[in-house]
Design a protein around this motif. Structure first.
Motif, short mmCIF file in Angstrom:
data_model
loop_
_atom_site.label_atom_id
_atom_site.label_comp_id
_atom_site.label_asym_id
_atom_site.label_seq_id
_atom_site.Cartn_x
_atom_site.Cartn_y
_atom_site.Cartn_z
N ARG A 212 18.60 23.86 -42.13
CA ARG A 212 18.51 23.09 -40.88
C ARG A 212 18.39 24.00 -39.65
O ARG A 212 19.10 23.84 -38.66
CB ARG A 212 19.69 22.12 -40.77
N GLY A 213 17.50 24.95 -39.77
CA GLY A 213 17.29 25.91 -38.70
C GLY A 213 16.33 25.40 -37.65
O GLY A 213 15.69 24.36 -37.83
N ASN A 214 16.23 26.13 -36.56
CA ASN A 214 15.25 25.76 -35.52
C ASN A 214 14.34 26.95 -35.21
O ASN A 214 14.40 27.96 -35.90
CB ASN A 214 15.96 25.24 -34.26
N GLU A 215 13.54 26.82 -34.16
CA GLU A 215 12.54 27.83 -33.84
C GLU A 215 13.18 29.17 -33.48
O GLU A 215 12.50 30.21 -33.51
CB GLU A 215 11.64 27.36 -32.68
N ASP A 216 14.45 29.15 -33.10
CA ASP A 216 15.12 30.40 -32.69
C ASP A 216 16.07 30.94 -33.75
O ASP A 216 16.76 31.94 -33.52
CB ASP A 216 15.90 30.16 -31.39
N THR A 217 16.17 30.26 -34.88
CA THR A 217 17.09 30.73 -35.92
C THR A 217 16.60 32.05 -36.50
O THR A 217 15.44 32.14 -36.93
CB THR A 217 17.19 29.68 -37.06
N PRO A 218 17.45 33.08 -36.49
CA PRO A 218 17.00 34.34 -37.07
C PRO A 218 16.78 34.20 -38.58
O PRO A 218 17.60 33.55 -39.26
CB PRO A 218 18.15 35.31 -36.78
N TYR A 219 15.70 34.75 -39.07
CA TYR A 219 15.41 34.66 -40.50
C TYR A 219 14.48 35.82 -40.85
O TYR A 219 13.55 36.13 -40.09
CB TYR A 219 14.72 33.33 -40.83
N GLU A 220 14.74 36.43 -41.97
CA GLU A 220 13.92 37.57 -42.38
C GLU A 220 12.64 37.05 -43.05
O GLU A 220 12.66 36.69 -44.22
CB GLU A 220 14.73 38.43 -43.35
N ALA A 221 11.57 36.98 -42.26
CA ALA A 221 10.30 36.46 -42.81
C ALA A 221 9.57 37.60 -43.52
O ALA A 221 9.10 38.53 -42.88
CB ALA A 221 9.45 35.90 -41.69
N VAL A 222 9.53 37.52 -44.84
CA VAL A 222 8.82 38.54 -45.63
C VAL A 222 7.80 37.83 -46.50
O VAL A 222 8.17 36.96 -47.29
CB VAL A 222 9.78 39.32 -46.58
N HIS A 223 6.53 38.19 -46.35
CA HIS A 223 5.49 37.48 -47.10
C HIS A 223 4.79 38.43 -48.06
O HIS A 223 4.43 39.54 -47.68
CB HIS A 223 4.44 36.92 -46.16
N ARG A 224 4.53 37.93 -49.26
CA ARG A 224 3.66 38.68 -50.17
C ARG A 224 2.50 37.81 -50.61
O ARG A 224 1.42 38.31 -50.86
CB ARG A 224 4.45 39.12 -51.41
N HIS A 225 2.76 36.50 -50.66
CA HIS A 225 1.71 35.60 -51.16
C HIS A 225 0.60 35.48 -50.11
O HIS A 225 0.88 35.43 -48.91
CB HIS A 225 2.35 34.24 -51.44
N PRO A 226 -0.67 35.41 -50.54
CA PRO A 226 -1.78 35.38 -49.57
C PRO A 226 -1.75 34.19 -48.61
O PRO A 226 -2.12 34.34 -47.44
CB PRO A 226 -3.04 35.30 -50.44
N TYR A 227 -1.30 33.02 -49.08
CA TYR A 227 -1.34 31.86 -48.18
C TYR A 227 -0.37 32.01 -47.01
O TYR A 227 -0.81 31.98 -45.85
CB TYR A 227 -1.10 30.55 -48.97
N PRO A 228 0.94 32.21 -47.24
CA PRO A 228 1.83 32.39 -46.08
C PRO A 228 1.48 33.61 -45.24
O PRO A 228 1.59 33.57 -44.01
CB PRO A 228 3.23 32.51 -46.69
N SER A 229 1.03 34.69 -45.89
CA SER A 229 0.65 35.89 -45.10
C SER A 229 -0.48 35.53 -44.16
O SER A 229 -0.47 35.92 -42.98
CB SER A 229 0.16 37.02 -46.00
N SER A 230 -1.46 34.79 -44.68
CA SER A 230 -2.63 34.47 -43.84
C SER A 230 -2.23 33.51 -42.71
O SER A 230 -2.71 33.65 -41.58
CB SER A 230 -3.75 33.86 -44.69
N LYS A 231 -1.35 32.56 -43.00
CA LYS A 231 -0.93 31.62 -41.95
C LYS A 231 -0.13 32.36 -40.88
O LYS A 231 -0.27 32.08 -39.69
CB LYS A 231 -0.08 30.48 -42.55
N ALA A 232 0.70 33.31 -41.31
CA ALA A 232 1.52 34.06 -40.34
C ALA A 232 0.62 34.90 -39.44
O ALA A 232 0.81 34.95 -38.22
CB ALA A 232 2.51 34.94 -41.09
N ARG A 233 -0.38 35.56 -40.04
CA ARG A 233 -1.27 36.40 -39.24
C ARG A 233 -2.09 35.52 -38.26
O ARG A 233 -2.24 35.88 -37.09
CB ARG A 233 -2.20 37.17 -40.19
N ALA A 234 -2.56 34.40 -38.76
CA ALA A 234 -3.38 33.52 -37.91
C ALA A 234 -2.53 32.99 -36.75
O ALA A 234 -2.98 32.94 -35.59
CB ALA A 234 -3.95 32.37 -38.73
#
Ligand code: NAD
Ligand code: 5JK
Length: 437
Positions: A212-234
């Motif tokens: 139940r986090g929000n836009e400011d909740t700290p979270y370690e975003a680590v991506h390896r899969h191509p789909y989330p990596s591409s969405k994060a970069r975009a």
């Protein structure tokens, strides 16, 4: 339980709509805005004229009519472009815009695959322009963007099943987004809304819960899969582009919406799971503990958020430019499987087991086996089951959102209650069922 996944999420609209004989029901609760407005205006002019002599009345009516014409010419002046407008979400955005954006003059729908349902939209008061095109082709994007006031960029390759290569996913999701940004800059389009995803945040590969986090909740975003990596970069590119000068010298104003798992009419994965359940004699077998919460949001509310954010971005560029917003509504917090049962249950399916039937290590083994099989079979055929190490991690990691940022920044309230969202989704599934028989 591994279940076969027969089509990609969304898919060409032609196939989707034709197959099921399904149409979105487009009465938005309490909001036949355009019609109400028009009626209200008529009442006003009649009431005003009733007490005047005939000639004055007709001159008055003429004056009001001319004023109305001038007002509506003034009001209906905006050109919107929706990329991916024939996808699962895109179609809802398109229909919502036509219902809820009275200032619309032209709506351009840009997609790799155009659906026949677009024809029915062409008879309305707004000019609907269907453009078959590819976001990876910069010149096609620029031609579509030229002259648009607002771009809603939903087009994307949604693939977590290993159907497309990482290069293709990157090309569509990252290069496609770069092309959209550059087209805005070159042609002078000032407002850009990007459909991002919760996956730009997580779940991460470490399986950390996001409860139940929000836009400011700290979270370690680590991506390896191509789909989330591409969405994060975009998403990063879109946010960095905020403030760039577009042709004519005005600043580009951008923001990103991050839906959690979207459900509703047209949801391909829900349909796949439903047919899988039918093949298993009306049963599904619990694979994920009920305690693992997975964030879900109704497609109509996600579409409404897009319409509202696009409108308000023009009014509050300083506040909203460069911001991200999770998409949320009143859908309950549940596990992925328990949530699906809200719709599959009324369609006659049963979820067997209060606890996962298989131990987690065995599921992981099956998921790894599926990944290996996919790799081995790739030269011969495409093997893309729902269960793979990534989807298992997604389903088995708590990721839910609790925020009111969209409400604070641009007055968003869900248009559809949970009951309404549920009813609409069930109705769609039942219609799909009867058309399949
Ligand atoms: N479905 C979800 O649960 C979910 C959740 C969060 C974010 N999103 C995002 O929402 C957006 C829409 O997703 P969706 O579920 O509607 O997927 P979808 O596959 O149904 O829709 C995507 C649309 O983009 C079009 N498209 C794909 N490649 C294209 C290209 N090269 N050029 C032009 N058009 C192209 C497709 O034809 C399709 O109509 C995506 O950006 C996705 O990342 C989806
Ligand atoms: C382990 C199996 C029993 C069940 C497999 C379910 C799996 C296919 C589901 C679980 C979670 C789903 C994703 C989640 O709802 C959010 C998104 C974000 C969005 O950007 C694209 C779709 C996606 C990845 C859903 C895909 C299907 C997932 C992985």
């Amino acid at each position: 339980m591994p279940v076969e996944h027969s089509g990609h999420q969304g898919g060409p609209c032609g196939k989707r709509v034709g197959e099921e004989g399904w149409r979105l029901g487009w009465s938005v609760p309490g909001m036949a805005r355009r019609e109400e407005q028009a009626e209200g205006d008529n009442h006003l002019s009649l009431a005003g004229n009733e007490r005047r002599p005939a000639l004055v009345a007709s001159l008055g009516t003429l004056g009001l009519w001319l004023q109305d014409m001038a007002d509506s010419a003034q009001a209906q002046k905006l050109v919107y472009l929706v990329t991916g407008g024939c996808g699962f979400l895109g179609e809802h955005v398109v229909r919502m815009l036509l219902q809820q954006e009275p200032r619309l003059r032209e709506l351009r729908i840009f997609d790799l695959h155009l659906g026949p349902w677009l024809e029915e939209l062409k008879t309305g008061p707004v000019q609907v322009t269907a453009i078959q095109g590819d976001v990876t082709q910069a010149h096609e994007v620029a031609a579509a963007v030229a002259g648009a006031h607002v771009v809603i960029h939903t087009a994307g390759l949604v693939d977590v099943f290993g159907k497309a290569s990482p290069e293709t996913i990157h090309e569509v999701n990252v290069q496609g987004t770069k092309n959209v940004i550059e087209a805005c800059v070159q042609t002078g389009t000032q407002f850009l809304v990007y459909t991002s995803s919760m996956e730009v945040v997580g779940p991460n590969i470490k399986g950390h819960p996001f409860y139940r986090g929000n836009e400011d909740t700290p979270y370690e975003a680590v991506h390896r899969h191509p789909y989330p990596s591409s969405k994060a970069r975009a998403e990063q590119l879109v946010l960095e582009a905020n403030g760039r000068k577009v042709r004519g010298g005005l600043p580009l104003v951008t923001c990103a919406l991050r839906p959690t798992g979207i459900y509703g009419e047209g949801h391909q994965i829900m349909r796949d799971i439903y047919y899988q359940g039918l093949r298993l004699g009306g049963r599904l077998f619990r694979a994920i503990p009920a305690s693992v919460e997975h964030g879900r949001v109704y497609v109509g509310n996600v579409a409404w958020m897009h319409v509202l954010v696009a409108r308000e971005l023009q009014q509050r560029p300083a506040l909203m430019g460069g911001q991200v917003y999770f998409c949320y509504d009143k859908s309950p917090y549940k596990s992925y499987e328990d949530f699906n049962m809200e719709f599959l249950g009324p369609c006659g399916l049963r979820l067997v087991g209060t606890r996962p039937l298989l131990p987690y290590w065995l599921l992981m083994l099956l998921a790894a086996l599926n990944a290996l099989l996919q790799w081995l079979l790739r030269p011969l055929l495409l093997y893309a089951p729902l269960l793979n190490p990534y989807t298992l991690a997604m389903a088995n990691t708590t990721f839910t959102v609790s925020t009111n940022k969209a409400q604070r920044h641009f007055g968003y309230e869900p248009l559809f209650s949970w009951e309404e969202s549920r009813t609409r989704t069930i109705r769609w599934m039942q219609a799909m069922d009867s058309s399949a028989q």
